[in-house]
Motif scaffolding. Sequence first.
Motif, PDB file in Angstrom:
ATOM      1  N   LEU A  42       0.813  -1.218   0.000  1.00 22.16           N
ATOM      2  CA  LEU A  42       0.000   0.000   0.000  1.00 22.16           C
ATOM      3  C   LEU A  42       0.856   1.282   0.000  1.00 22.16           C
ATOM      4  O   LEU A  42       0.649   2.182  -0.803  1.00 22.16           O
ATOM      5  N   HIS A  43       1.831   1.307   0.887  1.00 20.40           N
ATOM      6  CA  HIS A  43       2.621   2.537   0.977  1.00 20.40           C
ATOM      7  C   HIS A  43       3.432   2.771  -0.294  1.00 20.40           C
ATOM      8  O   HIS A  43       3.479   3.888  -0.819  1.00 20.40           O
ATOM      9  N   ALA A  44       4.025   1.682  -0.796  1.00 20.55           N
ATOM     10  CA  ALA A  44       4.832   1.832  -2.018  1.00 20.55           C
ATOM     11  C   ALA A  44       3.969   2.326  -3.181  1.00 20.55           C
ATOM     12  O   ALA A  44       4.407   3.143  -3.977  1.00 20.55           O
ATOM     13  N   GLU A  45       2.722   1.842  -3.252  1.00 21.20           N
ATOM     14  CA  GLU A  45       1.887   2.190  -4.399  1.00 21.20           C
ATOM     15  C   GLU A  45       1.115   3.491  -4.204  1.00 21.20           C
ATOM     16  O   GLU A  45       0.919   4.242  -5.156  1.00 21.20           O
ATOM     17  N   ALA A  46       0.639   3.733  -2.972  1.00 19.81           N
ATOM     18  CA  ALA A  46      -0.276   4.869  -2.785  1.00 19.81           C
ATOM     19  C   ALA A  46       0.270   5.935  -1.843  1.00 19.81           C
ATOM     20  O   ALA A  46      -0.386   6.944  -1.608  1.00 19.81           O
ATOM     21  N   ASN A  47       1.467   5.691  -1.298  1.00 23.23           N
ATOM     22  CA  ASN A  47       2.094   6.650  -0.377  1.00 23.23           C
ATOM     23  C   ASN A  47       1.174   7.030   0.797  1.00 23.23           C
ATOM     24  O   ASN A  47       0.982   8.195   1.113  1.00 23.23           O
ATOM     25  N   ILE A  48       0.588   6.021   1.391  1.00 19.83           N
ATOM     26  CA  ILE A  48      -0.305   6.239   2.534  1.00 19.83           C
ATOM     27  C   ILE A  48      -0.151   5.041   3.474  1.00 19.83           C
ATOM     28  O   ILE A  48       0.216   3.952   3.043  1.00 19.83           O
ATOM     29  N   PHE A  49      -0.407   5.255   4.765  1.00 19.42           N
ATOM     30  CA  PHE A  49      -0.360   4.144   5.725  1.00 19.42           C
ATOM     31  C   PHE A  49      -1.761   3.791   6.186  1.00 19.42           C
ATOM     32  O   PHE A  49      -2.678   4.606   6.045  1.00 19.42           O
ATOM     33  N   THR A  50      -1.920   2.622   6.788  1.00 17.57           N
ATOM     34  CA  THR A  50      -3.170   2.289   7.477  1.00 17.57           C
ATOM     35  C   THR A  50      -2.985   2.727   8.939  1.00 17.57           C
ATOM     36  O   THR A  50      -1.861   2.832   9.427  1.00 17.57           O
ATOM     37  N   TYR A  51      -4.084   2.970   9.624  1.00 20.70           N
ATOM     38  CA  TYR A  51      -4.027   3.436  11.015  1.00 20.70           C
ATOM     39  C   TYR A  51      -4.911   2.496  11.827  1.00 20.70           C
ATOM     40  O   TYR A  51      -6.106   2.393  11.560  1.00 20.70           O
ATOM     41  N   ASP A  52      -4.325   1.798  12.808  1.00 26.65           N
ATOM     42  CA  ASP A  52      -5.071   0.777  13.544  1.00 26.65           C
ATOM     43  C   ASP A  52      -4.545   0.665  14.974  1.00 26.65           C
ATOM     44  O   ASP A  52      -3.860  -0.302  15.319  1.00 26.65           O
ATOM     45  N   PRO A  53      -4.855   1.669  15.831  1.00 30.65           N
ATOM     46  CA  PRO A  53      -4.341   1.618  17.210  1.00 30.65           C
ATOM     47  C   PRO A  53      -4.793   0.340  17.908  1.00 30.65           C
ATOM     48  O   PRO A  53      -5.953  -0.043  17.803  1.00 30.65           O
ATOM     49  N   GLY A  54      -3.884  -0.296  18.596  1.00 33.19           N
ATOM     50  CA  GLY A  54      -4.219  -1.541  19.300  1.00 33.19           C
ATOM     51  C   GLY A  54      -4.332  -2.730  18.360  1.00 33.19           C
ATOM     52  O   GLY A  54      -4.685  -3.834  18.785  1.00 33.19           O
ATOM     53  N   PHE A  55      -4.017  -2.518  17.081  1.00 31.62           N
ATOM     54  CA  PHE A  55      -4.042  -3.606  16.073  1.00 31.62           C
ATOM     55  C   PHE A  55      -5.349  -4.380  16.071  1.00 31.62           C
ATOM     56  O   PHE A  55      -5.349  -5.608  15.987  1.00 31.62           O
ATOM     57  N   THR A  56      -6.469  -3.683  16.197  1.00 32.14           N
ATOM     58  CA  THR A  56      -7.736  -4.415  16.287  1.00 32.14           C
ATOM     59  C   THR A  56      -8.135  -5.063  14.959  1.00 32.14           C
ATOM     60  O   THR A  56      -8.949  -5.975  14.948  1.00 32.14           O
ATOM     61  N   SER A  57      -7.578  -4.554  13.851  1.00 30.77           N
ATOM     62  CA  SER A  57      -7.918  -5.149  12.546  1.00 30.77           C
ATOM     63  C   SER A  57      -6.674  -5.603  11.792  1.00 30.77           C
ATOM     64  O   SER A  57      -6.707  -5.736  10.583  1.00 30.77           O
TER      65      SER A  57
END
Length: 441
Positions: A42-57
């Motif tokens: 995702l980051h390499a292709e879209a230059n964005i991160f996912t956000y998931d505090p506590g790794f719930t997903s």
Amino acid sequence: MVRKKLNKKNNRKAKIIIDETTYEFPIYNSTEGEAVIDISKLHAEANIFTYDPGFTSTASCESKITYIDGDKGILRYRGYDIEELAKKSDFIEVVNLLIYGDLPNKEQLTKYKRLITRHTLLHEQIINFFQGFRRDAHPMAMMVGVMGALSSFYQDTLNINDSHQRQEATRRIIAKSATIGAMAYKYSLGQAFVSPRNNLSFSENFLYMCFSNTAENYKVSPVLAKAMDTILILHADHEQNASTSTVRLAGSSGANPFACIAAGVSSLWGPAHGGANQAALEMLEEIGSSKNIKKYIAKAKNKKDPFKLMGFGHRVYKNYDPRAKILKSICLKVLKHVGVKNDPILKLAMDLEKIALNDKYFKEKRLYPNVDFYSGIILRAIGFPPEMFTVIFAIARTAGWTAQWTEMIEDPIQKIGRPRQLYTGKRVIKYGVGRSSKNTR
Ligand code: CMC
């Protein structure tokens, strides 16, 4: 490489639309349970991160060790149901299962038990190491310190790229954790350390090292040894919980196994994780009587009050924790064995459980008793003070931690764990501008 191993037949794709652009990501099926979206590109292709505090997903790794179905209340080690293992196996057989992937045959088990037993002794200098702790230190503080210190005593098993050394380190960690735990207990009592006895089983030996003393030999009761063994089995692994993820993250940098397990012990200590068994018993003692339950239930429901019902709730289980079910039945057997007819704390726990399970808040949030709710009552009946409860959890969890650490090291796509962040701090400013004028630091 792992992508090839994962279900090739799956043609499902996930699409993420960011502004006007659509990005596609593969979905991998698990053998049981939820599938995952592989967003590693995702980051390499879209230059964005996912956000998931506590790794719930977030699934942080691929694993074949433990399966939990939180909705159905199912827990399996390597495919075997926890209830069956608790009934038919002993702890060392379960350790072997977790580490090697299947139940050992008779010969393999005998050999493995011998190998574990050979490592129960600690280097004599570790005794000096213990003397450095205050007598009133929490035994978990000693567990963290001494576990980490093992890397200075067993330098011949620090090479993580050597499979023989990895296995030997694993056996040392499991065998010595019980000896360290018992020594921490003895140290806090001000009693002499008791050497391990290799003619005893793992659980018998642990009880012996804790409760024998120079004046009196402790005769291990088979009922208590079986209860201890079952507690160890039930706590042996629980997939990617906080302490296991800590072990994996520490290990991902190439740190030695003793250091990684010490990191796991630290994470386990917290009251939201393994420390909940001590906190649950202390909470029951604080509640004191069934007539106070309503007041404490109200506190637990009050968002302004930090109080939580300890031993209740779970990130994964939205049903009765299967481990709590087994422990509740052992509780009655152990209390009967030690001659406690009507334990007021057990009665209080059962009353509290009943009231909470019928309360709208707990029902709606699907909060059920977890493994820590009844374990403390059993451990107290065996003779342990609350400070030792998390130590016992840690001894059991060395099995899962070492199995998960080994799986990670052997995973060909293993990388250093390095999450990213959503930065919300200041943009660049000139040095000195905005220097604090307040005296509050
Ligand atoms: N008492 C009262 N409310 C609770 C409790 C509890 N024990 N547990 C969860 N809740 C509430 C929580 O406040 C939240 O409410 P809202 O949706 O209004 O914000 C909701 O239930 C969902 O809980 P959560 O905090 O989002 O769940 P989580 O997955 O982040 O946390 C937990 C799980 C185990 C940390 C939490 O349930 C808890 O703190 N329980 C008490 C401590 C405990 O028993 N820990 C042992 C866990 S099992 C063994 C182990 O893992 O070591």
